[in-house]
Write an enzyme that holds these catalytic residues in place. Structure first.
Site, PDB file in Angstrom:
ATOM      1  N   ASP A   1      -7.038  -1.665  -4.215  1.00 20.99           N
ATOM      2  CA  ASP A   1      -8.056  -1.336  -3.211  1.00 20.99           C
ATOM      3  C   ASP A   1      -9.061  -0.334  -3.763  1.00 20.99           C
ATOM      4  O   ASP A   1     -10.269  -0.446  -3.524  1.00 20.99           O
ATOM      5  CB  ASP A   1      -7.399  -0.731  -1.958  1.00 20.99           C
ATOM      6  CG  ASP A   1      -6.460  -1.688  -1.260  1.00 20.99           C
ATOM      7  OD1 ASP A   1      -6.624  -2.913  -1.392  1.00 20.99           O
ATOM      8  OD2 ASP A   1      -5.533  -1.200  -0.576  1.00 20.99           O
TER       9      ASP A   1
ATOM     10  N   ASP B   1       0.864  -1.179   0.000  1.00 24.73           N
ATOM     11  CA  ASP B   1       0.000   0.000   0.000  1.00 24.73           C
ATOM     12  C   ASP B   1       0.898   1.225   0.000  1.00 24.73           C
ATOM     13  O   ASP B   1       2.006   1.202   0.538  1.00 24.73           O
ATOM     14  CB  ASP B   1      -0.891   0.015   1.243  1.00 24.73           C
ATOM     15  CG  ASP B   1      -1.951  -1.080   1.224  1.00 24.73           C
ATOM     16  OD1 ASP B   1      -2.395  -1.449   0.124  1.00 24.73           O
ATOM     17  OD2 ASP B   1      -2.332  -1.555   2.309  1.00 24.73           O
TER      18      ASP B   1
END
Length: 187
Positions: A159, A145
């Protein structure tokens, strides 16, 4: 001497008198291509941005604007970093849900359903790929991330695609329900 096979001039392919079957088949093929194309584009964008993040954000974060910054995070948990100890179980569940989504929407007649399925599937494959190939053991990897708003959990392209796809699916289903047109009946 007559041949024992099929009489000449007869075809085993169904013929549509009004072309409706041909249009339906073409629409189905186009929707499948749309689903696969969007899933592949999301997967490619996700993996390329993660490779970039690994190279460029290893030394620290990059401030973009307001509270948004780019910061490298290795997420061993599930959504929002929760459930680290359950990651393998939830990962297997994600594989099952992804396959179920593909089976349910593979024959979708609505372009919107195919497009949204492509978003969700591409995002799921991006994060599943991280878990499968960026760590040790069975789905023991970490999801990369790097988008950090600082007021929301750090996330990535996969995501975002999953979130947008799911929200739009819910809106599409809600809208279909208001019209009395069941979304899953005529996908």
């Amino acid at each position: 001497m007559p041949s024992r096979g099929r009489p000449s001039g007869l075809s085993t392919r169904p013929v549509a008198s009004d072309g409706a079957e041909s249009r339906s088949s073409s629409r189905l093929r186009n929707n499948r291509l749309l689903l696969v194309s969007i899933a592949a584009a999301v997967l490619l964008a996700d993996q390329l941005t993660k490779l970039w993040a690994l190279r460029e954000l290893d030394d620290g974060s990059i401030h973009l604007f307001w509270t948004i910054r780019l910061r490298l995070v290795f997420n061993q948990g599930t959504a929002f970093g929760l459930g680290t100890s359950l990651a393998p179980v939830i990962t297997v569940a994600a594989v099952v849900v992804s396959l179920l989504l593909l089976v349910l929407t593979w024959s979708a007649t609505r372009r919107s359903v195919s497009a949204l399925s492509g978003l969700v599937l591409g995002g799921a494959l991006g994060n599943l790929g991280d878990r499968a190939f960026r760590g040790d053991g069975f789905f023991g990897g970490s999801v990369i991330d790097f988008v950090d708003p600082q007021w929301w959990p750090v996330f990535n392209v996969a995501d975002s695609a999953i979130s947008v796809g799911v929200v739009l699916f819910l809106l599409l289903g809600f809208r279909a329900g208001l019209r009395g047109d069941p979304l899953l009946e005529r996908m």
